[in-house]
Design a protein around this motif. Sequence first.
Motif, PDB file in Angstrom:
ATOM      1  N   ALA A   1      85.581  -1.613  28.819  1.00  0.00           N
ATOM      2  CA  ALA A   1      86.016  -1.340  30.202  1.00  0.00           C
ATOM      3  C   ALA A   1      87.441  -1.820  30.399  1.00  0.00           C
ATOM      4  O   ALA A   1      88.187  -1.263  31.210  1.00  0.00           O
ATOM      5  CB  ALA A   1      85.084  -2.025  31.196  1.00  0.00           C
ATOM      6  N   VAL A   2      87.824  -2.893  29.673  1.00  0.00           N
ATOM      7  CA  VAL A   2      89.196  -3.419  29.688  1.00  0.00           C
ATOM      8  C   VAL A   2      89.579  -3.669  28.243  1.00  0.00           C
ATOM      9  O   VAL A   2      88.824  -4.281  27.485  1.00  0.00           O
ATOM     10  CB  VAL A   2      89.270  -4.730  30.511  1.00  0.00           C
TER      11      VAL A   2
ATOM     12  N   ASN B   1      89.742   5.418  39.909  1.00  0.00           N
ATOM     13  CA  ASN B   1      88.414   4.809  39.883  1.00  0.00           C
ATOM     14  C   ASN B   1      87.921   4.720  38.442  1.00  0.00           C
ATOM     15  O   ASN B   1      88.023   5.689  37.693  1.00  0.00           O
ATOM     16  CB  ASN B   1      87.408   5.627  40.707  1.00  0.00           C
ATOM     17  N   GLY B   2      87.425   3.537  38.073  1.00  0.00           N
ATOM     18  CA  GLY B   2      86.899   3.360  36.727  1.00  0.00           C
ATOM     19  C   GLY B   2      87.931   2.927  35.696  1.00  0.00           C
ATOM     20  O   GLY B   2      87.600   2.737  34.528  1.00  0.00           O
ATOM     21  N   ALA B   3      89.184   2.734  36.118  1.00  0.00           N
ATOM     22  CA  ALA B   3      90.252   2.376  35.172  1.00  0.00           C
ATOM     23  C   ALA B   3      90.121   0.950  34.636  1.00  0.00           C
ATOM     24  O   ALA B   3      90.664   0.645  33.578  1.00  0.00           O
ATOM     25  CB  ALA B   3      91.617   2.553  35.831  1.00  0.00           C
ATOM     26  N   GLY B   4      89.427   0.085  35.389  1.00  0.00           N
ATOM     27  CA  GLY B   4      89.226  -1.285  34.913  1.00  0.00           C
ATOM     28  C   GLY B   4      89.805  -2.372  35.796  1.00  0.00           C
ATOM     29  O   GLY B   4      89.814  -3.544  35.413  1.00  0.00           O
TER      30      GLY B   4
ATOM     31  N   ARG C   1      94.656   2.885  32.765  1.00  0.00           N
ATOM     32  CA  ARG C   1      93.887   4.105  32.546  1.00  0.00           C
ATOM     33  C   ARG C   1      92.893   3.820  31.421  1.00  0.00           C
ATOM     34  O   ARG C   1      93.288   3.316  30.373  1.00  0.00           O
ATOM     35  CB  ARG C   1      94.827   5.259  32.155  1.00  0.00           C
ATOM     36  N   ALA C   2      91.630   4.124  31.677  1.00  0.00           N
ATOM     37  CA  ALA C   2      90.568   3.901  30.672  1.00  0.00           C
ATOM     38  C   ALA C   2      90.656   2.499  30.052  1.00  0.00           C
ATOM     39  O   ALA C   2      90.523   2.334  28.852  1.00  0.00           O
ATOM     40  CB  ALA C   2      90.631   4.978  29.599  1.00  0.00           C
ATOM     41  N   GLY C   3      90.890   1.494  30.909  1.00  0.00           N
ATOM     42  CA  GLY C   3      90.845   0.107  30.457  1.00  0.00           C
ATOM     43  C   GLY C   3      92.133  -0.459  29.907  1.00  0.00           C
ATOM     44  O   GLY C   3      92.225  -1.655  29.646  1.00  0.00           O
TER      45      GLY C   3
ATOM     46  N   LEU D   1     100.283  10.012  40.107  1.00  0.00           N
ATOM     47  CA  LEU D   1      99.568  11.260  39.774  1.00  0.00           C
ATOM     48  C   LEU D   1      99.931  11.750  38.369  1.00  0.00           C
ATOM     49  O   LEU D   1      99.089  12.293  37.667  1.00  0.00           O
ATOM     50  CB  LEU D   1      99.878  12.341  40.807  1.00  0.00           C
ATOM     51  N   ASP D   2     101.180  11.517  37.922  1.00  0.00           N
ATOM     52  CA  ASP D   2     101.597  11.882  36.564  1.00  0.00           C
ATOM     53  C   ASP D   2     100.804  11.111  35.508  1.00  0.00           C
ATOM     54  O   ASP D   2     100.487  11.658  34.448  1.00  0.00           O
ATOM     55  CB  ASP D   2     103.084  11.539  36.340  1.00  0.00           C
ATOM     56  N   ILE D   3     100.540   9.839  35.807  1.00  0.00           N
ATOM     57  CA  ILE D   3     100.075   8.930  34.758  1.00  0.00           C
ATOM     58  C   ILE D   3      98.588   8.612  34.818  1.00  0.00           C
ATOM     59  O   ILE D   3      97.896   8.643  33.801  1.00  0.00           O
ATOM     60  CB  ILE D   3     100.809   7.571  34.870  1.00  0.00           C
ATOM     61  N   ALA D   4      98.118   8.262  36.002  1.00  0.00           N
ATOM     62  CA  ALA D   4      96.752   7.733  36.109  1.00  0.00           C
ATOM     63  C   ALA D   4      95.750   8.871  36.038  1.00  0.00           C
ATOM     64  O   ALA D   4      94.757   8.809  35.373  1.00  0.00           O
ATOM     65  CB  ALA D   4      96.581   6.966  37.406  1.00  0.00           C
TER      66      ALA D   4
END
Length: 240
Positions: free
Chosen positions: A21-22, A41-44, A210-212, A237-240
């Motif tokens: 998760a991280v 949401n869910g990025a960690g 992003r994704a941990g 918006l470009d990155i996440a």
Amino acid sequence: SESVEAIRVQALSKSFNGTPAVKDVNFSLHRGETLALLGANGAGKTTTISMLLGLLLPTSGSITVLGGDMLRHRYRLLQRMNFSSPYVDLPRRLSVRQNLMFFARLYGCPDPKARLEELAHDLDLGPLWRKPTGKLSSGQKTRVSLAKALINAPEILLLDEPTASLDPDTADWLRGYLQDYQRRSGTAILLASHNMSEVERLAHQVRIMRAGEIVETGTPRELLDRHGRGNLEQVFLDIA
Ligand code: ATP
């Protein structure tokens, strides 16, 4: 230098049942500085904040708070931190004063009455003093939860979506108050927010997850320049 480092996170990772998760997160938060931790949401973000608050144990890595090892001295170090989120309710039947007195005693404030009076004055809580917190509007609750978060004059303040439930005027007032408080006190602030104009206004440093993983690092200005964008919402918006 070591003395101004409020939080240092090194190679921090957390997995749940083998699912990361991280992943290998590194950052430092300095005294008097606001660092925004952003991500979809869910990025960690919540997992990271939970580890900083001692609520989750890392799978690996280290957390240094005010020069001390968080994993070995978490109770002592937590006394010098505090946390505010609009998603956490205070005991609803207790009056504003009772709630704040409870936390003042919990943190061992040297002069609880004086600290309460100071915060009541700053945050205009006088008229709410005897009201049960369950009867307050969301803007009033936010002021009380901020008073609770500042009661121990924390050296580190973790703010999770501090303006999420507020009308625009109250949100604007709160941002101004936080900036002013930080300038006066030197408090280090870790800010999780989905509001990019808020981040542009408050943050000295930004980390996007992003994704941990941390996938973007810099000041708001550096992120805008690097991505050739006019505002952080577009960068996000470009990155996440
Ligand atoms: P949000 O903005 O929604 O709070 P977030 O960036 O805070 O998102 P986390 O809540 O930290 O993200 O979640 C990161 C990942 O870890 C997600 O895939 C989530 O499903 C997973 N996760 C979080 N807590 C647990 C748990 N207790 N058990 C299993 N998986 C978890």
